[in-house]
Motif scaffolding. Structure first.
Motif, short mmCIF file in Angstrom:
data_model
loop_
_atom_site.label_atom_id
_atom_site.label_comp_id
_atom_site.label_asym_id
_atom_site.label_seq_id
_atom_site.Cartn_x
_atom_site.Cartn_y
_atom_site.Cartn_z
N ASP A 105 0.40 27.49 -34.11
CA ASP A 105 -0.29 26.19 -34.08
C ASP A 105 0.50 25.10 -34.81
O ASP A 105 0.39 23.93 -34.45
N LYS A 106 1.29 25.46 -35.81
CA LYS A 106 2.07 24.47 -36.57
C LYS A 106 3.08 23.74 -35.68
O LYS A 106 3.51 22.65 -36.00
N THR A 111 7.31 16.96 -32.55
CA THR A 111 8.06 16.12 -31.60
C THR A 111 9.55 16.40 -31.71
O THR A 111 10.32 15.97 -30.85
N ASP A 112 9.96 17.10 -32.75
CA ASP A 112 11.37 17.48 -32.92
C ASP A 112 11.67 18.71 -32.08
O ASP A 112 10.84 19.61 -31.96
N LYS A 113 12.87 18.73 -31.52
CA LYS A 113 13.28 19.88 -30.71
C LYS A 113 14.72 20.24 -31.04
O LYS A 113 15.54 19.38 -31.36
N VAL A 120 10.20 22.42 -36.73
CA VAL A 120 9.46 21.85 -37.85
C VAL A 120 10.24 22.08 -39.14
O VAL A 120 10.95 23.08 -39.29
N ALA A 121 10.08 21.13 -40.06
CA ALA A 121 10.60 21.31 -41.42
C ALA A 121 9.53 22.08 -42.18
O ALA A 121 8.34 21.82 -42.03
N GLN A 122 9.96 23.02 -42.99
CA GLN A 122 9.03 23.79 -43.82
C GLN A 122 9.45 23.55 -45.27
O GLN A 122 10.31 24.24 -45.80
N ALA A 128 12.62 25.46 -38.99
CA ALA A 128 12.34 26.56 -38.08
C ALA A 128 12.04 26.05 -36.68
O ALA A 128 11.64 24.90 -36.50
N VAL A 129 12.26 26.92 -35.70
CA VAL A 129 11.90 26.63 -34.32
C VAL A 129 11.01 27.75 -33.81
O VAL A 129 11.09 28.88 -34.29
N LEU A 130 10.18 27.41 -32.83
CA LEU A 130 9.33 28.41 -32.18
C LEU A 130 9.88 28.63 -30.79
O LEU A 130 10.01 27.70 -29.99
#
Length: 167
Positions: A105-106, A111-113, A120-122, A128-130
């Protein structure tokens, strides 16, 4: 007399065994961590999770002064250290998040790819990327010289397309 002595010893040992096996054990030092992680929505690895070894081929190769050293492998997870000039500068990992909807869900509002996958920045040290709504590929800086742009560049070096086909 010898028969009575043998009987008493056997009775005493059996009683001790029964008493200690029925006693409550103190909680393990890991029980608290397990309780905390599952209360936050993290779930255990499921039977359908990939083996950690199946992720190794998707990690970037060593080269250009960088060494990739695999450091951990378990069901649903693989990790490698990234070293430059013998110094550990980052941790690279792939996690199977098949049963972890909170992690998935995060990425929904991202909008970053990176290479077409949501990123996402953690915090200030991890990116990280999904991949395929199932695999989280993450890099965490261990040295301040390894910046966010370095993490994004190295995430692009993973075989994310190949990983997306892993079922």
């Amino acid at each position: 007399m010898i028969g009575l002595r043998k009987f008493l010893v056997a009775f005493f040992l059996t009683s001790c065994l029964l008493l200690t096996s029925c006693a409550q054990q103190a909680p393990s030092r890991f029980d608290g961590a397990q309780q905390e992680s599952t209360s936050k929505g993290a779930t255990a690895v499921v039977d359908n999770s990939q083996s950690g070894g199946s992720f190794n081929r998707y990690f970037p190769d060593s080269g250009n002064g960088y060494d990739r050293i695999y450091s951990q492998e378990k069901k649903g997870f693989a990790q490698a250290k990234l070293k430059k000039d013998g110094q550990e500068i980052a941790i690279l990992s792939i996690s199977d998040v098949l049963n972890n909807t909170i992690t998935v869900d995060k990425y929904q509002s991202s909008t970053d790819k990176i290479n077409g996958f949501p990123a996402v920045a953690q915090g200030s040290t991890a990116t990280a990327v999904l991949v395929g709504d199932r695999y989280q590929v993450k890099i965490r800086s261990k040295d301040s010289s390894f910046s966010e742009s370095d993490r994004e560049e190295w995430l692009g070096k993973f075989d994310l397309r190949g990983l997306s086909k892993l079922k």
